[in-house]
Design a protein around this motif. Structure first.
Motif, PDB file in Angstrom:
ATOM      1  N   ASP A 220       0.736  -1.207  -0.100  1.00 44.75           N
ATOM      2  CA  ASP A 220       0.192   0.083   0.013  1.00 44.75           C
ATOM      3  C   ASP A 220       0.953   1.134   0.083  1.00 44.75           C
ATOM      4  OD1 ASP A 220      -2.329   1.315   0.044  1.00 44.75           O
ATOM      5  OD2 ASP A 220      -2.997   0.974   2.139  1.00 44.75           O
ATOM      6  N   ARG A 222       0.323   5.316   0.363  1.00 46.67           N
ATOM      7  CA  ARG A 222      -0.919   6.372   0.670  1.00 46.67           C
ATOM      8  C   ARG A 222      -0.339   7.845   0.690  1.00 46.67           C
ATOM      9  NH1 ARG A 222      -2.222   2.242   4.202  1.00 46.67           N
ATOM     10  NH2 ARG A 222      -1.138   3.141   5.983  1.00 46.67           N
ATOM     11  N   SER A 464     -14.798   0.647   5.479  1.00 42.92           N
ATOM     12  CA  SER A 464     -13.161   0.851   5.480  1.00 42.92           C
ATOM     13  C   SER A 464     -12.487   0.459   4.291  1.00 42.92           C
ATOM     14  CB  SER A 464     -12.924  -0.048   6.666  1.00 42.92           C
ATOM     15  OG  SER A 464     -13.624   0.292   7.831  1.00 42.92           O
ATOM     16  N   GLN A 465     -13.064  -0.946   3.852  1.00 43.51           N
ATOM     17  CA  GLN A 465     -12.170  -1.460   2.552  1.00 43.51           C
ATOM     18  C   GLN A 465     -12.459  -0.466   1.272  1.00 43.51           C
ATOM     19  OE1 GLN A 465     -10.359  -4.150   2.200  1.00 43.51           O
ATOM     20  NE2 GLN A 465      -9.760  -3.296   0.158  1.00 43.51           N
ATOM     21  N   GLY A 468     -10.172   2.374   1.788  1.00 45.63           N
ATOM     22  CA  GLY A 468      -8.645   2.075   1.652  1.00 45.63           C
ATOM     23  C   GLY A 468      -8.395   1.815   0.116  1.00 45.63           C
ATOM     24  N   ARG A 471      -8.775   5.868  -1.612  1.00 49.28           N
ATOM     25  CA  ARG A 471      -8.178   7.112  -0.894  1.00 49.28           C
ATOM     26  C   ARG A 471      -6.955   7.693  -1.709  1.00 49.28           C
ATOM     27  NH1 ARG A 471      -6.494   6.072   4.981  1.00 49.28           N
ATOM     28  NH2 ARG A 471      -5.623   8.131   4.822  1.00 49.28           N
ATOM     29  N   MET A 501     -10.321   7.761   9.298  1.00 49.10           N
ATOM     30  CA  MET A 501      -9.622   7.098   8.336  1.00 49.10           C
ATOM     31  C   MET A 501      -8.845   8.040   7.577  1.00 49.10           C
ATOM     32  SD  MET A 501     -11.636   3.512   7.722  1.00 49.10           S
ATOM     33  CE  MET A 501     -10.289   3.026   6.580  1.00 49.10           C
ATOM     34  N   ASP A 502      -9.672   9.209   7.161  1.00 50.64           N
ATOM     35  CA  ASP A 502      -9.229   9.989   6.128  1.00 50.64           C
ATOM     36  C   ASP A 502      -9.604  11.331   6.204  1.00 50.64           C
ATOM     37  OD1 ASP A 502      -8.287  11.259   3.785  1.00 50.64           O
ATOM     38  OD2 ASP A 502      -9.844  10.563   2.458  1.00 50.64           O
TER      39      ASP A 502
END
Length: 652
Positions: A220, A222, A464-465, A468, A471, A501-502
């Motif tokens: 990942d 980000r 959440s997925q 993920g 994002r 989360m974001d």
């Protein structure tokens, strides 16, 4: 290689199988129309683009094409004989799949195909990746179970190295999809389509592919921009824990030239300065390239007294970051992925009307003029016929003066967001709705639904997925958690989860109907399908938006999904009246933006969909109900400069 049309695909089936399929009582109605892109689909050209543009490797093998399939009842063994061929990645119910059969909750879909691992992948691990499978999948390779996944809109993958053998290998997939008989997130899919509810899409519906990776590899990347500090914050996660000699080299590029780089210990955070940052906007969608490489460095702690203690005490400190930034790389990179990011900011702040906050883009008020976009297709259902088809909708909307799309309770293939990033289109991304029929709130509801712990866990896991998965795409500026109370529960907690989360994006907790999370939502959102849209109530610390309005229907003969289904909020039968109705609604949007500080509006909708006829385009995308230029001219006053902030009017 010989190209096969869809008719040629069906010709591969035995004559007896074709006869059986035509007479089946589980046949799905596939409509009277199709798209020009659907007519061009072949097993050789079905979705060939690399499916994960924000974590792209050079070596991969596309597994789209003809697979064997069968549909059997739950509790029965794997079918000894398959029912025929299916074109992956199109849903079982779709015309493009070549199957078009109904899937019931008690059914199990079986997929099978063979593959060979390229010889030059020797010595590497092999990942089997799925863009999305609706809803629950179990996967075997050469008879060995390699993994299972639950979630109809999520990407997932399994390391299948241990199950491989020399030569030909076999994949077997079993899929369960309860659709509207279940409570899982599913958006607008329903077993008996009617009105605003559409044909179900079961099974594999996005690209399947193989990819070679080292045992320890990049999982990942980000990248989160911060235009206020002029930096991009980057998190790089590996597939497992790393040693002290495992590091990641990050390179930021602009126009092919490296403008910034650093080295960091694996599974760590980096803060990279972007000199003279070029900001992204719909008018100027500038993107920076980002390359992440897994490298080996000389042991930074070698020769130090109490070497292990020194390395341990330095973990997650500035000293560790400085040490690795100066570390010496040895040998070639072990893994390399390509990504990109944009320097842009979405926020809420003072606007053009005193006292009413507005949505800001790059710290300036920016009106978001959007459409509700279902992302459904007459020939592929959830799956667009091709990337070119999917991109066409965005191209039309740009020409028509729209700068935003509300992706309505559906997650698109990743290439959609890639195209939006490069074209300059803001995206409001909805979470696909779930819940059972009695868990759908009404417009008059005063409390939220009650769901079991299992249902809530499934919803939160898929939420959440989704974040993920998506994002990394800068075009997405808002997460929409609930739509009109469909399966809405504990909205404030979910909104806080999303924001946690974001925090770089806005959260719309409840689009339409029951607004129960004012402290956790960045905007107050109403739906208004009246002839003249209503005005949202003034908010002291939230932006006000109209998350749905419009719905002017015009059935275009020869371009209808079926002649006996013509649903819309208002109906017209000629071009002049259609444009007049649209103008009356849109002029009120412009007035609200100028007078009340409205920040965004979402017109229903981009295209007709099955029985709905309220699109700007017909379902087959062949007819625009008004020229794109006419829509664009009406939108132009939204961005005319104000001489000074207006005073806030009385609450309507």
């Amino acid at each position: 290689m010989r190209l096969l049309t869809l008719a040629s695909v069906l010709a591969l089936l035995p004559a007896t199988a074709l006869a059986q399929q035509a007479s089946r009582d589980d046949a799905v109605y596939t409509g009277a129309i199709s798209t020009r892109w659907g007519k061009a689909v072949t097993p050789e050209n079905a979705w060939r683009s690399y499916p994960r543009p924000q974590l792209q490797r050079d070596a991969w093998q596309n597994l789209n094409g003809l697979w064997d399939y069968a549909i059997a009842k739950a509790g029965t063994p794997q079918p000894q004989a398959m029912d025929g061929k299916i074109l992956v990645p199109f849903p079982v119910e779709s015309r493009l799949s070549g199957v078009a059969r109904r899937v019931l909750p008690e059914d199990r879909i079986w997929y099978r195909r063979q593959f060979t691992v390229p010889a030059d992948w020797a010595g590497q691990n092999v990942m089997l990746n799925f863009g999305a499978v609706d809803y629950s999948a179990i996967v075997w390779v050469n008879g060995a179970p390699v993994g299972a996944h639950k979630g109809g809109s999520d990407s997932f993958g399994f390391d299948i190295t241990a199950a491989l053998k020399p030569g030909t290998n076999e994949i077997l997939v079993q899929v369960t999809d309860p659709t509207s008989a279940g409570s899982q997130p599913r958006g607008k899919q329903i077993l008996n389509p009617e009105g605003i509810w559409y044909t179900a899409s079961s099974g594999i519906w996005q690209t399947v592919w193989l990819e070679p990776v080292p045992r320890l590899h990049i999982a990942d990347v980000r990248a989160t921009p911060n235009i206020d500090t002029g930096k991009v914050e980057v998190d790089v996660a590996l597939s497992a824990w790393a040693s002290d000699t495992d590091a990641v080299r990050l390179s930021v590029k602009s126009g092919g030239k490296t403008i910034a780089s650093t080295i960091l210990r694996a599974n760590r955070h980096a803060s990279i300065a972007i000199p003279n940052a070029h900001l992204w906007s719909p008018e100027d969608p500038f993107l920076y390239d980002l390359v992440a490489e897994l490298v080996t460095v000389k042991d930074p702690w070698a020769g130090k007294p109490e070497r292990d203690r020194a390395a341990y005490d330095a973990r997650f400190t500035r000293g560790e970051a400085d040490t690795y930034a100066a570390a010496q790389v040895t040998g070639a990179p072990r893994d390399r992925v390509k990504a990109y990011f944009a320097m842009r900011k979405i926020s809420v702040g003072p606007g053009t009307v005193t006292g009413q906050p507005m949505l800001l883009l790059n710290n300036k008020p920016y009106f978001q003029n959007g459409t509700l976009d279902q992302g459904w297709w007459p020939d592929g259902l959830l799956t667009p016929p091709s990337e070119a088809a999917m991109r066409y909708d965005l191209e039309f909307l740009k020409k028509a003066g729209f700068n935003m799309v509300r992706k309505h309770i559906k997650v698109e293939p990743a290439r959609y967001y890639y195209d939006a990033d490069h074209m300059g289109m803001l995206i409001w991304q909805d979470m696909p709705s779930g819940g059972g029929e009695d868990q759908f709130l009404a417009g008059t509801s005063q409390s939220q639904a009650v769901l079991s712990s299992d249902m809530m866990s499934d919803q939160q896991a898929e939420l959440s997925q989704m974040i993920g998965d998506l994002r990394a795409f800068p075009s997405i500026v808002t997460w929409v958690v609930n739509n009109e109370g469909w399966g809405q529960y504990d909205s404030a907690t979910l909104a806080r989860l999303v924001k946690g989360m974001d925090p770089s994006r806005l959260v719309n907790a409840d689009s339409g109907w029951l607004d129960v999370a004012p402290s956790a939502s960045d905007m107050f959102d109403i739906h208004t399908y009246e002839d003249v849209p209503k005005v949202p109530t003034r908010q002291a610390d939230r932006a006000i938006v109209i998350g749905e309005y419009g719905g002017v229907g015009w059935p275009i003969e020869g371009h209808l999904w079926r002649n006996d289904k013509r649903w819309s909020y208002q109906v017209t039968t000629d071009a002049k009246d259609y444009l007049a109705r649209y103008r009356r609604k849109f002029e009120e949007i412009v007035r609200q933006a100028k007078v009340h500080g409205l920040s965004a509006s979402v017109y229903t909708q981009t295209t007709d969909v099955e029985g709905e006829i309220n699109g700007l385009l017909t379902y087959d995308r062949e007819v625009a109900k008004a020229p794109a230029e006419a829509f664009a001219r009406m939108a132009k006053p939204l961005w005319e400069a104000e001489s000074k902030p207006a005073a806030v009017p009385a609450t309507p």
